[in-house]
Design an enzyme around this catalytic site. Structure first.
Site, PDB file in Angstrom:
ATOM      1  N   SER A   1    -176.221  -2.347  43.737  1.00 14.49           N
ATOM      2  CA  SER A   1    -175.487  -2.998  42.966  1.00 14.49           C
ATOM      3  C   SER A   1    -175.958  -2.590  41.582  1.00 14.49           C
ATOM      4  O   SER A   1    -175.472  -1.549  41.128  1.00 14.49           O
ATOM      5  CB  SER A   1    -175.769  -4.476  43.070  1.00 14.49           C
ATOM      6  OG  SER A   1    -175.339  -4.889  44.380  1.00 14.49           O
TER       7      SER A   1
ATOM      8  N   LYS B   1    -173.466  -0.124  47.602  1.00 11.89           N
ATOM      9  CA  LYS B   1    -172.801  -1.472  47.445  1.00 11.89           C
ATOM     10  C   LYS B   1    -172.153  -1.381  46.295  1.00 11.89           C
ATOM     11  O   LYS B   1    -172.356  -1.810  45.025  1.00 11.89           O
ATOM     12  CB  LYS B   1    -173.751  -2.511  47.562  1.00 11.89           C
ATOM     13  CG  LYS B   1    -173.382  -4.044  47.423  1.00 11.89           C
ATOM     14  CD  LYS B   1    -174.381  -4.858  47.740  1.00 11.89           C
ATOM     15  CE  LYS B   1    -174.038  -6.299  47.547  1.00 11.89           C
ATOM     16  NZ  LYS B   1    -173.370  -6.490  46.003  1.00 11.89           N
TER      17      LYS B   1
END
Length: 394
Positions: free
Chosen positions: A302, A327
């Site tokens: 992230s 991600k």
């Protein structure tokens, strides 16, 4: 399309649920309907929560959700149709656990671990009860209170180790060249340090080392202060260690890049229910030319991936280590009735070069893994070599 600089960004969270100080917490599906979830919420309560989930997906999910999917009779059925591992229903217990895991402190033993076939590999032992009891980096936890760790899911193993302050957990360890050893650890309140910084000497040169565990509020300010202090004490370059960093606030990722990059895009975010927005650096970089190396691994996700990818795309830093988690989605938490919650994907992001990191992650220029069974941190050593090479006269 909107373009924003970091100072005006609303708080957006890039969530990958994490047990800070206890290892990466792998998200999983949890259902409400004809499963364990219905044992705590029954009758009209069940229907109320399902309707709230449907409303959240219809109004906030990053892509269209068909009526047929929304009308599935259970939350499990709805979420399975999405095919999105990052959108998950949280029972009241799981939601409370998530909040405690992302807090500044938690009750536990102070270990960072990774799953292995035999159990859990200790990747670091913080200054806490487990370390005082003799647990070391590289140890393999093979039993937890007598239960074989290798037969437990990662989440089950973490929950067994964590517990109420003052209670005891018995760990059986396997250490290289030694027989199994058993330690008793009294759980304590563990204060989490999201940032650690120090001067390291490598071949006679002072280098700065910053280890960042997550991206909570004020992270960029602390990184800026740490970098300034390290440079003041003679550091000729910085190793920014983002290994096992599961993410945090988008604002802090953008502002962190802005410390080292004076111009350019950090990422572009878009979703069905929000305008495409391009986030640029603030334009107030304090160290735009300071030699920089970023260390990552599969636990970097992230916000950590946004920072690594942006600095890599702009050729501002050399990335070393193992490829990241992959991600590229933005999550938010929607609290629901009866203490439950829905973690749902609300947008996707792309790197400055337009890359979608989903399932791919950031691939380091220098790929190297760290063997926890050795005394040397191979990734850090590689990062120091790369930084020293940048400092060499051309």
């Amino acid at each position: 399309m909107k373009t924003r600089r970091a100072a005006g960004i609303a708080l957006v969270t890039l969530l990958l649920a994490a047990a800070f100080g206890l290892g990466l917490f792998l998200t999983r599906s949890s259902a409400l309907g004809n499963t364990a979830g219905s044992h705590t919420i029954a009758g009209k309560g069940t229907h109320r929560v399902i309707d709230e989930v449907r409303d959240a997906l219809a109004t906030s999910y990053y892509r269209p959700v068909s009526r047929d999917v929304l009308q599935k009779p259970t939350i499990d059925g709805v979420l399975q149709e999405l095919g999105d591992p990052n959108t998950d229903f949280l029972t009241a217990v799981e939601y409370d656990s998530l909040k405690s895991r992302t807090a500044r402190s938690y009750s536990g033993v102070g270990l960072t671990v990774e799953p292995s076939r035999a159990g859990l590999v200790v990747t670091s032992a913080l200054n806490g009860p487990a370390r005082k009891a003799g647990v070391r980096r590289g140890d393999i936890i093979v039993r937890i209170d007598g239960r074989p760790a290798g037969k437990l899911t990662f989440d089950q193993a973490l929950n067994l180790i964590k517990g109420q302050q003052g209670t005891v957990v018995h760990l059986t360890l396997r250490r290289a060249a030694r027989a199994h050893m058993r330690v008793t650890v009294v759980r304590q309140e563990i204060t989490l340090r999201s940032l650690r910084a120090r001067i390291v000497r490598f071949r006679g040169t002072k280098l700065g080392y910053i280890r960042l565990a997550s991206f909570p509020d004020a992270t960029s300010e602390r990184i800026g202060q740490a970098t300034e202090s390290l440079v003041r004490h003679g550091a000729k370059g910085i190793v920014l260690d983002l290994r096992d960093n599961p993410g945090g606030l988008l604002t802090q990722a953008v502002r962190t890049v802005s410390i080292f990059l004076d111009d350019g895009v950090v990422c572009t975010v878009s979703g069905l229910h929000q305008d495409e927005t391009t986030y640029e650096v603030t334009g107030e970089a304090t160290f735009p030319r300071l030699p920089l190396v970023v260390a990552v691994n599969h636990g970097s996700a992230s916000a950590a991936e946004i920072v690594a990818a942006a600095l890599q795309d702009h050729e501002r830093a050399i990335v070393v280590g193992h490829h990241t988690y992959g991600k590229a989605s933005v999550q938010s938490i929607r609290p629901l009735s009866y203490g439950t919650a829905l973690k749902l994907t609300t947008a996707m992001y792309r790197t400055p070069a337009g890359r979608d990191l989903t399932g791919e992650g950031v691939h380091p220029r220098l790929r190297v893994g760290d063997d926890p069974l050795t005394d040397v941190d191979e990734v850090l050593r590689s990062a120091e070599h790369a930084l020293l090479k940048q400092l060499a006269p051309t």
